[in-house]
Design an enzyme around this catalytic site. Structure first.
Site, PDB file in Angstrom:
ATOM      1  N   ASN A 272       0.868  -1.187   0.000  1.00 27.80           N
ATOM      2  CA  ASN A 272       0.000   0.000   0.000  1.00 27.80           C
ATOM      3  C   ASN A 272       0.906   1.240   0.000  1.00 27.80           C
ATOM      4  O   ASN A 272       1.434   1.624   1.042  1.00 27.80           O
ATOM      5  CB  ASN A 272      -0.894  -0.042   1.253  1.00 27.80           C
ATOM      6  CG  ASN A 272      -1.787   1.174   1.368  1.00 27.80           C
ATOM      7  OD1 ASN A 272      -1.851   2.002   0.462  1.00 27.80           O
ATOM      8  ND2 ASN A 272      -2.474   1.281   2.490  1.00 27.80           N
TER       9      ASN A 272
ATOM     10  N   LYS B  93       0.147   4.238  -0.465  1.00 20.15           N
ATOM     11  CA  LYS B  93      -0.558   5.431   0.042  1.00 20.15           C
ATOM     12  C   LYS B  93      -0.296   6.628  -0.884  1.00 20.15           C
ATOM     13  O   LYS B  93      -0.158   6.446  -2.087  1.00 20.15           O
ATOM     14  CB  LYS B  93      -0.168   5.696   1.503  1.00 20.15           C
ATOM     15  CG  LYS B  93      -0.390   4.443   2.380  1.00 20.15           C
ATOM     16  CD  LYS B  93      -0.334   4.703   3.842  1.00 20.15           C
ATOM     17  CE  LYS B  93      -0.557   3.382   4.602  1.00 20.15           C
ATOM     18  NZ  LYS B  93      -0.518   3.517   6.038  1.00 20.15           N
TER      19      LYS B  93
ATOM     20  N   HIS C 294     -10.005   1.062   4.973  1.00 25.75           N
ATOM     21  CA  HIS C 294      -8.740   1.347   5.662  1.00 25.75           C
ATOM     22  C   HIS C 294      -8.990   2.387   6.758  1.00 25.75           C
ATOM     23  O   HIS C 294      -9.776   3.317   6.566  1.00 25.75           O
ATOM     24  CB  HIS C 294      -7.704   1.857   4.659  1.00 25.75           C
ATOM     25  CG  HIS C 294      -6.321   1.873   5.235  1.00 25.75           C
ATOM     26  ND1 HIS C 294      -5.907   2.853   6.102  1.00 25.75           N
ATOM     27  CD2 HIS C 294      -5.273   1.031   5.083  1.00 25.75           C
ATOM     28  CE1 HIS C 294      -4.651   2.601   6.466  1.00 25.75           C
ATOM     29  NE2 HIS C 294      -4.249   1.499   5.858  1.00 25.75           N
TER      30      HIS C 294
ATOM     31  N   GLU D 190      -7.350   4.841   7.717  1.00 24.32           N
ATOM     32  CA  GLU D 190      -7.094   6.236   7.307  1.00 24.32           C
ATOM     33  C   GLU D 190      -8.297   6.813   6.564  1.00 24.32           C
ATOM     34  O   GLU D 190      -8.594   7.999   6.670  1.00 24.32           O
ATOM     35  CB  GLU D 190      -5.811   6.299   6.459  1.00 24.32           C
ATOM     36  CG  GLU D 190      -4.577   6.088   7.331  1.00 24.32           C
ATOM     37  CD  GLU D 190      -3.364   5.554   6.604  1.00 24.32           C
ATOM     38  OE1 GLU D 190      -3.325   5.598   5.358  1.00 24.32           O
ATOM     39  OE2 GLU D 190      -2.445   5.072   7.307  1.00 24.32           O
TER      40      GLU D 190
ATOM     41  N   GLU E  22      -5.975  -5.050  10.629  1.00 19.54           N
ATOM     42  CA  GLU E  22      -5.002  -3.975  10.824  1.00 19.54           C
ATOM     43  C   GLU E  22      -5.360  -3.186  12.079  1.00 19.54           C
ATOM     44  O   GLU E  22      -6.167  -2.248  12.016  1.00 19.54           O
ATOM     45  CB  GLU E  22      -5.046  -3.000   9.647  1.00 19.54           C
ATOM     46  CG  GLU E  22      -4.493  -3.537   8.362  1.00 19.54           C
ATOM     47  CD  GLU E  22      -3.831  -2.423   7.566  1.00 19.54           C
ATOM     48  OE1 GLU E  22      -2.685  -2.617   7.162  1.00 19.54           O
ATOM     49  OE2 GLU E  22      -4.437  -1.368   7.373  1.00 19.54           O
TER      50      GLU E  22
ATOM     51  N   GLY F  49       2.005   2.167  11.083  1.00 20.70           N
ATOM     52  CA  GLY F  49       3.048   3.195  11.069  1.00 20.70           C
ATOM     53  C   GLY F  49       3.674   3.464  12.429  1.00 20.70           C
ATOM     54  O   GLY F  49       4.302   4.506  12.633  1.00 20.70           O
TER      55      GLY F  49
ATOM     56  N   SER G 138       2.786  -2.114  10.588  1.00 19.32           N
ATOM     57  CA  SER G 138       4.221  -2.165  10.919  1.00 19.32           C
ATOM     58  C   SER G 138       4.916  -3.466  10.518  1.00 19.32           C
ATOM     59  O   SER G 138       5.865  -3.910  11.171  1.00 19.32           O
ATOM     60  CB  SER G 138       4.457  -1.871  12.400  1.00 19.32           C
ATOM     61  OG  SER G 138       4.080  -0.535  12.692  1.00 19.32           O
TER      62      SER G 138
ATOM     63  N   GLY H 262       2.622  -1.101   4.477  1.00 18.41           N
ATOM     64  CA  GLY H 262       2.628   0.321   4.138  1.00 18.41           C
ATOM     65  C   GLY H 262       4.049   0.838   4.041  1.00 18.41           C
ATOM     66  O   GLY H 262       4.729   0.672   3.021  1.00 18.41           O
TER      67      GLY H 262
HETATM   68  P1  PGA Z   1       2.335   0.401   7.874  1.00 24.71           P
HETATM   69  O1  PGA Z   1       0.933   0.631   7.167  1.00 24.71           O
HETATM   70  O2  PGA Z   1       2.956  -0.819   7.264  1.00 24.71           O
HETATM   71  O3  PGA Z   1       3.116   1.641   7.597  1.00 24.71           O
HETATM   72  O4  PGA Z   1       2.066   0.204   9.329  1.00 24.71           O
HETATM   73  C1  PGA Z   1       0.071  -0.437   6.926  1.00 24.71           C
HETATM   74  C2  PGA Z   1      -1.208   0.052   6.296  1.00 24.71           C
HETATM   75  O5  PGA Z   1      -1.674   1.150   6.643  1.00 24.71           O
HETATM   76  O6  PGA Z   1      -1.789  -0.626   5.446  1.00 24.71           O
END
Ligand code: PGA
Length: 243
Positions: free
Chosen positions: A10, A12, A89, A91, A161, A167, A204, A225
């Site tokens: 992803n 983003k 997601h 976000e 998730e 993150g 993460s 991500g």
């Molecule tokens: P991350 O994001 O690997 O940076 O934790 C994962 C995601 O939001 O899909």
């Protein structure tokens, strides 16, 4: 037969065109399997075509055509060679106020147009502190999958998730991941009689913890991500998961 695990990158809202050019070249040269799903910002989709990976988008609308300035249609995405869409997601839920009802409409529209949905579920830090993880995940599953018929589940992948793990460089314990993954599989099987739902873990995931995470048999792949922005790190993850 061993199930083929997925690695979903992803990206983003990252990279300007000059920065993503070399990423695209490397992806086309080095990724040899559709077990890897690259989800770039949708404006770059045409440049990612003709690779051996699968292509995904990070969101699609709850309708397919018409007066929706700025929206991304699942029908148009599929017509461009896109196979997957990430929906629900955190976000999108947090920054764009998407609720379960909206996600549900998007899920149905995406499947109607042949996309496979990567449906994200997971609890926030405070919900976890209140030990509400299963309750939250159950609510998200019931609401977001409402109205789906059995056959539509072939086009669903669930990504667990936890919001607090995204993150943050913190991941749940292996035991926690096994517990919630089994919980999701049982919930889908008892509510919809669908036995083969794939469940990914996201939050993460990186080149350092992937061996441990990949040793969890219950997990059918990973949503990545931050680490997927560095092609070398992504390659390390792919090598562990797909070979
Ligand atoms: P991350 O994001 O690997 O940076 O934790 C994962 C995601 O939001 O899909």
């Amino acid at each position: 037969m061993e199930k083929r695990k997925l690695v979903v990158a992803n990206l983003k809202m990252n990279f300007v065109y000059d920065e993503i050019k070399s990423y695209i070249l490397q992806a086309k040269k080095e990724i040899t399997t559709s077990q890897v799903v690259i989800c770039p910002t949708s404006i770059y989709i045409p440049y990612f075509l003709q690779g051996n990976y699968a292509l995904g988008v990070q969101n699609t609308a709850d309708d397919s055509e018409g007066v929706y300035t700025g929206e991304l249609s699942p029908k148009q995405a599929y017509s461009m060679g896109v196979k997957y869409t990430i929906l629900g997601h955190s976000e999108r839920r947090i920054k764009f106020n998407e609720d379960d009802l909206m996600v549900n409409k998007k899920v149905i529209e995406a499947i109607k147009h042949n996309l496979t949905v990567i449906l994200c579920v997971g609890e926030t830090q405070s919900e976890r502190a209140l030990r509400k993880t299963e309750q939250v995940v159950k609510r998200q599953l019931i609401n977001c999958l409402r109205g789906l018929e059995y056959d539509m589940f072939h086009n669903i992948v669930i990504a667990y998730e936890p919001v607090w793990a995204i993150g943050s460089n913190i991941t749940p314990t292996v035991e926690d991941i096994i517990g919630i993954t089994n919980y999701i599989k049982n919930a889908v099987s008892s509510s919809y009689q669908y036995e083969n739902i794939r469940v990914l873990y996201g939050g993460s995931v990186n080149e350092k913890n992937i061996r441990e995470l990949n040793s969890i048999n219950e997990v059918d792949g990973f949503l990545v991500g931050t680490a997927s922005l560095d092609f070398q790190k992504l390659t390390k993850i792919i090598n562990v998961v797909t070979y």
